[in-house]
Design a protein around this motif. Structure first.
Motif, PDB file in Angstrom:
ATOM      1  N   SER A 129       0.713  -1.217   0.171  1.00  0.00           N
ATOM      2  CA  SER A 129       0.016  -0.071   0.098  1.00  0.00           C
ATOM      3  C   SER A 129       1.124   1.389   0.000  1.00  0.00           C
ATOM      4  O   SER A 129       0.630   2.402  -0.606  1.00  0.00           O
ATOM      5  N   ARG A 136      -7.347   5.726  -8.501  1.00  0.00           N
ATOM      6  CA  ARG A 136      -8.774   6.124  -8.198  1.00  0.00           C
ATOM      7  C   ARG A 136      -9.598   5.247  -9.103  1.00  0.00           C
ATOM      8  O   ARG A 136     -10.891   5.010  -8.511  1.00  0.00           O
ATOM      9  N   ARG A 186      -9.983   1.540  -7.581  1.00  0.00           N
ATOM     10  CA  ARG A 186     -11.033   1.732  -6.359  1.00  0.00           C
ATOM     11  C   ARG A 186     -12.386   1.927  -6.512  1.00  0.00           C
ATOM     12  O   ARG A 186     -13.173   1.046  -5.764  1.00  0.00           O
ATOM     13  N   HIS A 206     -10.228  11.628  -4.972  1.00  0.00           N
ATOM     14  CA  HIS A 206      -9.324  10.736  -4.468  1.00  0.00           C
ATOM     15  C   HIS A 206      -9.947  10.236  -3.310  1.00  0.00           C
ATOM     16  O   HIS A 206      -9.800   8.902  -2.918  1.00  0.00           O
ATOM     17  N   SER A 234     -11.558   6.276  -2.243  1.00  0.00           N
ATOM     18  CA  SER A 234     -11.325   5.508  -0.930  1.00  0.00           C
ATOM     19  C   SER A 234     -12.386   5.240  -0.204  1.00  0.00           C
ATOM     20  O   SER A 234     -12.640   3.961   0.396  1.00  0.00           O
ATOM     21  N   LYS A 263     -14.512   2.468  -1.820  1.00  0.00           N
ATOM     22  CA  LYS A 263     -13.820   1.233  -1.850  1.00  0.00           C
ATOM     23  C   LYS A 263     -13.768   0.691  -0.374  1.00  0.00           C
ATOM     24  O   LYS A 263     -13.959  -0.534  -0.154  1.00  0.00           O
ATOM     25  N   GLY A 296      -4.726  -0.975  -2.441  1.00  0.00           N
ATOM     26  CA  GLY A 296      -4.555  -0.050  -1.107  1.00  0.00           C
ATOM     27  C   GLY A 296      -5.482  -0.693  -0.296  1.00  0.00           C
ATOM     28  O   GLY A 296      -6.866  -0.871  -0.085  1.00  0.00           O
ATOM     29  N   SER A 299      -7.573  -1.294   3.504  1.00  0.00           N
ATOM     30  CA  SER A 299      -8.374  -0.724   4.240  1.00  0.00           C
ATOM     31  C   SER A 299      -8.039   0.406   5.065  1.00  0.00           C
ATOM     32  O   SER A 299      -8.463   1.471   5.187  1.00  0.00           O
ATOM     33  N   GLN A 311      -6.846   3.213   3.072  1.00  0.00           N
ATOM     34  CA  GLN A 311      -7.900   4.125   2.432  1.00  0.00           C
ATOM     35  C   GLN A 311      -8.434   5.105   3.506  1.00  0.00           C
ATOM     36  O   GLN A 311      -8.617   6.031   3.629  1.00  0.00           O
ATOM     37  N   ILE A 343      -6.025   7.892   3.805  1.00  0.00           N
ATOM     38  CA  ILE A 343      -6.592   8.811   2.637  1.00  0.00           C
ATOM     39  C   ILE A 343      -7.625   9.758   3.154  1.00  0.00           C
ATOM     40  O   ILE A 343      -7.448  10.896   2.858  1.00  0.00           O
TER      41      ILE A 343
END
Length: 391
Positions: free
Chosen positions: A133, A241, A244, A317, A321, A324, A368, A370, A373, A376
């Motif tokens: 990640s 992006r 996801r 972005h 996240s 996802k 990526g 969890s 995410q 982010i």
């Protein structure tokens, strides 16, 4: 409640669903029992029918021969492919629009156009043993020597490499004014110095494998570099992006299929003289599942709509996240409940719940994890506030 979609999106949804139900789902169990494979003539038919269903080149503009779908239309289509196990939905080529922005005309002719027609196939060599990640932690290097680059490094989880004939290889520039910055390169299979280390066995049974590759002094022309030195992470973020959001969409499709199958079983299974569906404990599991699916679908569709409307890229972005994170964890919970509802049958590989229980687990990891995410999303919240993320 029906989520509003344009007539074209509804048509795409119905067409892809019919394809998945007629051509892919009947082969799930066969694929499961044969290491993810179906007979070659069946796979050829699946790819032909996928094109007829409009599943190829969805992100490419019509001017390039692509479908020119909006992000929402792509999400609607990908959601339906998520309803099938064993990655049988991965039967259409789908290069992404960022490739046109990043690649030179010569690169588009050599690698991207053949990808669109199915003459060539790609894979991504990004992840490493010590860099998943955290992409910036990669140790792979690219050193400029005249009109060539020398590439070194070892890449893990190179998804679909066994089906591809070239790779997108990500490395850090070694030396020069851009030392330490990221760059992407085209590397054809068969280039001297590219060596397969091994192909690990994974939880799922997919036609697409995830081998480990070693790059030892691999020499490629400078013309194989995608964009400028230092552009690599930007292109990777664009890919993240998109993927996801599509993972979120496919998770919604998986959850819907599980809810349908578990509900049908609960209605027909008689326990203590009445249908299992009459048991309140089972009703609660189904109710929680369909409620979470509704929320995940709304989040996924709204994120796609916002991107189509020109959302700020940093906001998008974070929202990709969010979609996802929520959809992948939602689908995992739905799969767990479905196994429980099916009982012993839910532990059999021939059962859809058992397959999804295994397969959906990776959606909380790849592109990526969890936890990444959440980082982010939190960064977006702290920098731009809640209103920018949720309105």
């Amino acid at each position: 409640m029906t989520i509003p979609l344009t007539s074209r999106a509804r048509e795409i949804q119905a067409r892809v669903r019919a394809f998945v139900d007629a051509e892919l789902i009947p082969w799930e169990v066969h694929a499961e029992m044969h290491e993810g494979l179906v007979p070659e003539h069946v796979w050829t038919r699946m790819k032909e029918k996928a094109r007829e269903a409009g599943l190829d080149n969805m992100d490419m503009p019509a001017a390039m021969g692509g479908r020119g779908y909006t992000m929402l239309e792509q999400a609607v289509a990908q959601e339906q492919t998520g309803r099938v196990t064993n990655a049988l939905g991965w039967c259409a080529n789908n290069p992404l629009r960022w490739m046109l922005e990043a690649c030179s005309p010569e690169q588009i002719d050599r690698w991207i156009k053949p990808l669109m027609t199915g003459q060539r196939h790609e894979c991504y060599a990004i992840t490493e043993a010590g860099a998943g990640s955290d992409v910036d932690a990669i140790q792979a290097t690219a050193r400029r020597e005249g009109e060539h680059y020398i590439l070194n490094g070892e890449k893990w989880h190179v998804t679909s490499a066994n089906l591809a004939d070239y790779m997108f290889f990500q490395a850090k520039i070694e030396g020069g004014p851009n030392d330490g910055s990221h760059a992407l390169f085209f590397v054809d299979h068969g280039t001297p110095g590219v060596e397969i280390v091994r192909t690990p066995a994974y939880t799922h049974n997919y036609r697409a494998h995830h081998p480990i590759y070693r790059f030892a002094d691999v020499r490629v022309p400078a013309s194989h570099r995608i964009g400028a030195e230092g552009d690599g992470m930007g292109f990777t973020y664009a890919w993240f992006r998109h993927e996801r959001l599509m993972i979120a969409a496919r998770c919604c499709g998986s959850a819907e299929r599980l809810i349908e199958e578990a509900t049908a079983f609960a209605r027909s299974r008689i326990v203590f003289g009445q249908p299992l569906a009459e048991q309140q404990a089972v009703q609660f599991m189904l109710a929680d599942s369909v409620t979470e699916l509704f929320a995940a679908r709304l989040m996924t569709y709204e994120t796609a709509r916002a991107i189509d409307a020109g959302a700020d890229v940093k906001t998008a972005h974070a929202q990709c996240s969010m979609a996802k994170l929520y959809a992948s964890e939602m689908a995992g919970r739905v799969a767990d409940r479905a196994v429980q509802i099916f009982g012993g049958r839910g532990y059999m590989r021939e059962n859809v719940a058992e397959r999804f229980f295994r397969e959906l687990r990776v959606d909380r990891i790849w592109e990526g994890a969890s936890e990444i995410q959440r980082i982010i999303i939190a960064n977006g919240l702290l920098k731009r506030g809640a209103e920018s993320l949720v309105g």
